[in-house]
Design an enzyme around this catalytic site. Structure first.
Site, PDB file in Angstrom:
ATOM      1  N   GLY A   8       0.787  -1.220   0.000  1.00  0.00           N
ATOM      2  CA  GLY A   8       0.000   0.000   0.000  1.00  0.00           C
ATOM      3  C   GLY A   8       0.820   1.271   0.000  1.00  0.00           C
ATOM      4  N   THR A   9       1.914   1.289   0.742  1.00  0.00           N
ATOM      5  CA  THR A   9       2.728   2.503   0.812  1.00  0.00           C
ATOM      6  C   THR A   9       3.304   2.858  -0.546  1.00  0.00           C
ATOM      7  OG1 THR A   9       3.283   2.271   3.158  1.00  0.00           O
ATOM      8  CG2 THR A   9       4.837   3.483   1.793  1.00  0.00           C
ATOM      9  N   ASN A  25      -8.096   3.550   8.259  1.00  0.00           N
ATOM     10  CA  ASN A  25      -7.393   2.469   8.936  1.00  0.00           C
ATOM     11  C   ASN A  25      -7.461   2.546  10.448  1.00  0.00           C
ATOM     12  OD1 ASN A  25      -5.700   4.777   8.063  1.00  0.00           O
ATOM     13  ND2 ASN A  25      -4.136   3.816   9.344  1.00  0.00           N
ATOM     14  N   GLN A  82      -7.956  -0.788   3.550  1.00  0.00           N
ATOM     15  CA  GLN A  82      -8.755  -1.278   4.670  1.00  0.00           C
ATOM     16  C   GLN A  82     -10.146  -1.726   4.240  1.00  0.00           C
ATOM     17  OE1 GLN A  82      -8.055  -1.778   7.918  1.00  0.00           O
ATOM     18  NE2 GLN A  82      -5.936  -1.128   7.707  1.00  0.00           N
ATOM     19  N   HIS A  97      -1.795  -8.100   2.653  1.00  0.00           N
ATOM     20  CA  HIS A  97      -1.708  -8.585   4.039  1.00  0.00           C
ATOM     21  C   HIS A  97      -2.835  -8.057   4.930  1.00  0.00           C
ATOM     22  CE1 HIS A  97       0.034  -5.049   6.274  1.00  0.00           C
ATOM     23  NE2 HIS A  97       0.284  -4.665   5.047  1.00  0.00           N
ATOM     24  N   THR A 129      12.487  -6.848 -10.491  1.00  0.00           N
ATOM     25  CA  THR A 129      12.121  -8.247 -10.676  1.00  0.00           C
ATOM     26  C   THR A 129      10.814  -8.554  -9.954  1.00  0.00           C
ATOM     27  OG1 THR A 129      14.454  -8.866 -10.817  1.00  0.00           O
ATOM     28  CG2 THR A 129      12.879 -10.621 -10.317  1.00  0.00           C
ATOM     29  N   CYS A 134       1.951   1.967  11.129  1.00  0.00           N
ATOM     30  CA  CYS A 134       3.122   2.696  10.625  1.00  0.00           C
ATOM     31  C   CYS A 134       3.655   3.671  11.661  1.00  0.00           C
ATOM     32  CB  CYS A 134       2.761   3.436   9.333  1.00  0.00           C
ATOM     33  SG  CYS A 134       2.328   2.318   7.989  1.00  0.00           S
TER      34      CYS A 134
END
Length: 377
Positions: A69-70, A148, A178, A200, A236, A324
């Site tokens: 997400g970041t 969040n 979220q 996640h 990659t 975070c």
């Protein structure tokens, strides 16, 4: 341990690892190669892209794989601004994730315009303020789908409509990280140009995310190199991560009705137990337009950091807000934007349920919370 911090991260669903394992062990090839091992990895990558696009109502080439997400939020804000010298501004909600707010601040330090939109007491962006703020220099408006920290759900489709009415060439981004676990996320229905997700938060792997980029949207990449992802994100590919993300999205979609009903019921039960045992507790989560798994509560005269430590010792995991900010002695910018004082924000705790939460978890945790709050007063 009773885990009530699913808004920070969730346990991986077993089926997700089963789908990922072959691409971590046997079909480990670099998907950019030409030999058989690489071709197998490439096929899995593109199949995952197609599966994800189908879930979101998008085209496969509109899905850009990221590390989470970041990164997606950063690419969504910086990419359009850095690709267009005429449109240099962004507008973001005051309660956005730090990834959005810090990306906007970075652009401000680089000489671009970055406006922060105020919110009401439920954490929702002022639509009147938004309509007045969009101008010819605005490149991106970013408003999250579900918060969040509080679970407040925003009307992103209405936000998009306001933006389109003000200017047809302003991009709309939403951080749906979220929201995906409990809401059907369709990029067409939301009318967004950019949308961030990470696996996640709904039973998928860490380090696997995506940015939906509507066809025709110009982005300056943040990562330069081999030109993967049609030049939008070099590096990659994590094929196992992409497979896990696609699998988690499909599983979360099929489990959504149960999640909303059952986890919502358990969240309501936890809220009722806490309020019955601590009558002066204040729920910061909105009464309506809320996620089914968030419960943000203020316990007057009890510091959240102290309560969280005691909860941890008693076997209950919760948090004071965004993961975070873990370990940082900061006040929640979300709660302050909603009108709480710094002291009130420091009395607030986020409990977030998830796909593994049980009735027993809620009953035991509720008793522990009430007991510890009483001891700390």
């Amino acid at each position: 341990m009773i885990y009530l911090d699913h808004a920070a991260t969730t346990p991986m669903r077993p089926e997700v690892w089963e789908a990922m394992e072959p691409y971590a062990i046997d079909a480990f090839g670099n998907s950019s190669g030409v030999h058989g091992v690489s071709r197998r990895a490439k096929n899995a990558l593109e199949e995952s892209r197609e599966r994800i696009a189908a879930v979101l109502g998008a085209e496969p080439k509109e899905i850009v794989f990221t590390s989470g997400g970041t990164e997606s939020d950063n690419l969504a804000l910086k990419g359009p601004v850095l690709s267009d010298t005429a449109k240099t501004g962004v507008l973001v909600g005051a309660t956005e994730h730090e990834a959005v707010l810090e990306a906007a601040d970075f652009l401000r330090r680089c000489g671009r315009d970055a406006g922060v939109l105020g919110v009401d007491s439920d954490g929702r962006v002022s639509q009147d303020e938004l309509a007045a703020a969009v101008d010819t220099h605005t490149a991106v408006v970013s408003v999250m789908l579900a918060n969040n920290e509080t679970g407040s759900v925003g009307d992103v489709a209405a936000i998009a409509s306001i933006v389109r009415e003000a200017s047809t060439d302003v991009l709309v981004h939403t951080d749906a990280v979220q929201a995906f676990g409990f809401m059907k996320v369709d990029v067409g229905a939301l009318d967004v140009d950019l949308l961030s997700l990470t696996g996640h938060k709904f039973g998928g792997p860490k380090g696997a995310g995506l940015l939906f980029v509507r066809q025709g949207t110009l982005l300056e990449p943040l990562l330069h190199g081999g030109g993967q992802e049609l030049g939008r994100r070099s590096g990659t590919h994590d094929v196992a991560g992409a497979v896990g993300l696609a699998t988690a999205m499909e599983l979360a979609s099929s489990d959504r009705d149960r999640f909303v009903s059952e986890i919502g019921r358990l969240r309501d039960r936890l809220e009722a137990k806490v309020l019955a045992g601590v009558p002066d507790a204040v729920v910061n989560t909105p009464e309506t337009g809320r996620s089914p798994h968030h419960l943000n509560v203020r316990f007057p005269e009890v510091r959240n950091e102290t309560l969280l430590l005691r909860l941890d010792r008693a076997g209950v995991a919760a948090s004071a807000g965004s993961a975070c900010q873990s370990g940082a002695a900061t006040v929640s910018h979300v709660l302050e934007a909603m009108g709480l004082t710094a002291d009130e924000a420091r009395e607030s705790v986020r409990f977030s349920l998830g796909w593994t939460t049980t009735s027993e978890d809620v009953e035991v945790a509720g008793d522990v919370i009430v007991e510890l709050v009483g001891e700390l007063r």
